[in-house]
Design an enzyme around this catalytic site. Structure first.
Site, PDB file in Angstrom:
ATOM      1  N   LYS A 173       0.854  -1.202   0.000  1.00 18.78           N
ATOM      2  CA  LYS A 173       0.000   0.000   0.000  1.00 18.78           C
ATOM      3  C   LYS A 173       0.883   1.243   0.000  1.00 18.78           C
ATOM      4  O   LYS A 173       1.615   1.507   0.955  1.00 18.78           O
ATOM      5  CB  LYS A 173      -0.911   0.031   1.226  1.00 18.78           C
ATOM      6  N   GLU A 248       9.642   2.238  10.992  1.00 21.82           N
ATOM      7  CA  GLU A 248      10.592   3.348  10.866  1.00 21.82           C
ATOM      8  C   GLU A 248       9.771   4.616  11.024  1.00 21.82           C
ATOM      9  O   GLU A 248       8.995   4.969  10.127  1.00 21.82           O
ATOM     10  CB  GLU A 248      11.258   3.338   9.488  1.00 21.82           C
ATOM     11  N   CYS A 282      12.676  11.873   7.458  1.00 20.51           N
ATOM     12  CA  CYS A 282      12.788  11.436   8.855  1.00 20.51           C
ATOM     13  C   CYS A 282      14.163  11.796   9.381  1.00 20.51           C
ATOM     14  O   CYS A 282      14.351  11.969  10.571  1.00 20.51           O
ATOM     15  CB  CYS A 282      12.661   9.935   9.015  1.00 20.51           C
ATOM     16  N   GLU A 381       8.563  16.606  16.223  1.00 22.63           N
ATOM     17  CA  GLU A 381       8.893  16.501  14.801  1.00 22.63           C
ATOM     18  C   GLU A 381       7.954  17.402  13.994  1.00 22.63           C
ATOM     19  O   GLU A 381       6.736  17.292  14.090  1.00 22.63           O
ATOM     20  CB  GLU A 381       8.751  15.059  14.317  1.00 22.63           C
TER      21      GLU A 381
HETATM   22  C1  UN1 Z   1      13.717   9.199   5.286  1.00 24.99           C
HETATM   23  O1  UN1 Z   1      14.067  10.285   5.703  1.00 24.99           O
HETATM   24  O2  UN1 Z   1      12.564   8.821   5.428  1.00 24.99           O
HETATM   25  O3  UN1 Z   1      19.465   9.224   4.729  1.00 24.99           O
HETATM   26  C2  UN1 Z   1      14.655   8.296   4.560  1.00 24.99           C
HETATM   27  C3  UN1 Z   1      18.648   9.795   4.001  1.00 24.99           C
HETATM   28  C4  UN1 Z   1      18.010   9.017   2.875  1.00 24.99           C
HETATM   29  C5  UN1 Z   1      16.858   8.212   3.366  1.00 24.99           C
HETATM   30  C6  UN1 Z   1      15.933   8.993   4.247  1.00 24.99           C
HETATM   31  N1  UN1 Z   1      18.997   8.177   2.270  1.00 24.99           N
HETATM   32  O4  UN1 Z   1      18.328  10.949   4.194  1.00 24.99           O
END
Ligand code: UN1
Length: 491
Positions: A173, A248, A282, A381
């Site tokens: 999804k 994650e 993230c 965040e």
């Molecule tokens: C994310 O921020 O969800 O290290 C992944 C990084 C990328 C992956 C980020 N290679 O910023």
């Protein structure tokens, strides 16, 4: 513009429901495609297909599975420009990053295809003679993958690539803001020769589609990237079935700058870390922790550069930062900026941009606050181009501040003191730490994930991806031709 169906058992099919949703470009609001708002019944059909495809896919040797992944990587490489433009058009990150998203997908497929020739287990001596001990890896079964919009190809590929090489079949999804990028990936896997039913693609809401995947006893494992509330809900629901769940989730990633740092380098780092992808990673740098000795100087350098930042059309290679992904995201970020104005000192930005193209999407100035540690903007965040700058008096205080948040994904320290750098590796409680590099930019052949509320302890990518998607089977082969009794035959 195309009206897509669902991809089940190797075919694009209609949903049971005639309800659809649109995917739009954050650049100008243009509708790019429509997708079905699928039902739990559609998810059941996708699970049927994945279950039926599983035995043959499991029996396919992993290096053969890898060949299909490699072909998909080759197709993506040949279409990198077009796919990068699609990522930028559907998600809004600048074109260099759109292409980076695609490159990360290619890198991962190439890496994980090779893992199909390893998939390492262990062999160990037995405590008994003429007995052989080893572990082998087996696929889990039908797995559910649920992905976010901020890396519309890379995060789906981390999950799809890892689940496929290990012999699982998938119900997938995508985020409802970026289904078109994933539909394109599905088409690429079909072209690469993936057998029907191995990868099934179901679009729609988290409450209908996501839930049906998580609540099905036939889906053995869930891999989810997204926010903490959804992650927590998935974990709780999956617990009823004792499913393996990989989460994650968020981050509040600090970049520490010590007085001995190369300040020019640290400046490039924070600009890229905080405002790359408009802060919607993230791993984005959302806190800049500055030692008091360089505080005024470094902040001055930062503001000078940010003043010249070009916010605009992300397809234009001259643009530094594009729009945020949609109106709702933009409003969420603006409400944090309002909170920040009440609790901290706004140093730069803080406004939604208006006029011309700006009125067709949601474009926000790169925003910098000077704040004490402990304010909401410095702890929660925000997932946007908002940086909290915090002054500290010592290395110890920097570490204390860095660690005093609910998340633990990525962290960074700029220093030329090798001893301090190694201490920071020990002291920063995050899944990823960078020395003299920004908090973003993880490479695919290393584990990715975090501590505390960033997840539930697992990691993606690297060989950790193999762990995520396999069951370990422990095997004992007794070639003594007599009954040997472990533990009993010992005095
Ligand atoms: C994310 O921020 O969800 O290290 C992944 C990084 C990328 C992956 C980020 N290679 O910023």
């Amino acid at each position: 513009m195309k009206d897509y169906g669902l991809y089940i058992n190797g075919e694009w099919v209609d949903s049971e429901s005639s309800r659809r949703f649109e995917t739009r470009s954050p650049i100008d609001g243009r509708v790019l495609a429509t997708f079905p708002l699928a039902t739990p019944g559609d998810v059941e059909r996708a699970i049927d297909a994945a279950e039926a495809a599983f035995p043959a896919w499991k029996r396919t040797p992993a290096p053969r599975r890898g060949e299909i992944l490699l072909r998909a990587a080759q197709i993506m490489r040949a279409r990198k420009q077009e796919l990068g433009e699609l990522v930028t058009t559907e998600m809004g990150k600048v074109i260099a990053e759109g292409k980076g998203d695609v490159q990360e997908s290619i890198d991962f497929l190439e890496y994980i295809a090779g893992e199909g020739r390893r998939m390492l287990g262990e062999t160990t001596p037995s405590e008994l003679p003429n007995k052989f001990c080893m572990t082998v890896r087996q696929p889990i079964g039908v797995v559910g993958c649920i992905t976010p919009w901020n890396f519309p190809t890379a995060i789906p590929i981390w999950k799809i690539g890892a689940a496929l090489i290990t012999g699982n079949t998938i119900v997938f999804k995508p985020a409802s803001l970026t289904p078109l990028c994933v539909a394109r990936l599905v088409e690429i896997f079909e072209e690469a020769g993936l057998p029907p039913g191995v990868l099934n693609f179901v679009t729609g809401s988290g409450s209908a589609v996501g839930n049906a995947i998580v609540e099905s006893p036939r889906v053995q494992a869930i891999s989810f990237t997204g926010g903490v509330p959804a992650g927590r809900e998935i974990y709780q629901k999956a617990a009823k079935f004792l499913k393996s769940v990989e989460l994650e989730l968020g981050g509040k990633n600090p970049q520490i700058v010590m007085p001995d740092a190369n300040l020019d380098l640290a400046l490039e780092g924070v600009l890229f870390g905080a405002f790359g992808t408009a802060g919607q990673r993230c791993t984005a740098t959302s806190r800049l922790i500055l030692h008091q000795d360089i505080y005024d100087k470094f902040l001055g350098m930062l503001v000078d550069r940010v003043e010249k930042f070009k916010v605009g059309n992300p397809l234009d290679p001259e643009t530094d930062m594009g729009p945020v992904v949609d109106q709702a995201a933009g409003e969420g970020i603006m409400s944090y900026i309002e909170i920040g104005k009440g609790e901290a000192k706004l140093r730069f930005g803080g406004e939604r941009l208006t006029g011309g193209l700006y009125d067709q999407g949601f474009y926000i100035q790169p925003t910098i606050f000077e704040t004490e540690h402990g304010t909401r903007i410095s702890c929660e965040e925000i997932f946007g181009p908002v940086l909290s700058v915090i002054k500290v008096g010592s290395y110890e205080e920097a570490i204390e501040v860095a660690n005093d948040v609910e998340y633990g994904l990525s962290s960074s320290i700029y220093t030329r003191d090798v001893n301090l750098a190694f201490r920071a590796i020990d002291d920063l409680v995050t899944g990823i730490t960078y020395i003299n590099a920004p908090t973003i930019g993880a490479e695919v052949h290393l584990p990715f994930g975090g501590t505390k509320n960033t997840g539930n302890g697992g990691r993606e990518a690297g060989t950790a991806a193999i762990d995520e998607f396999t069951e370990i089977k422990t095997v004992f082969v007794d070639y003594s031709n007599r009954l040997q009794k472990a533990q009993i035959e010992h005095d």
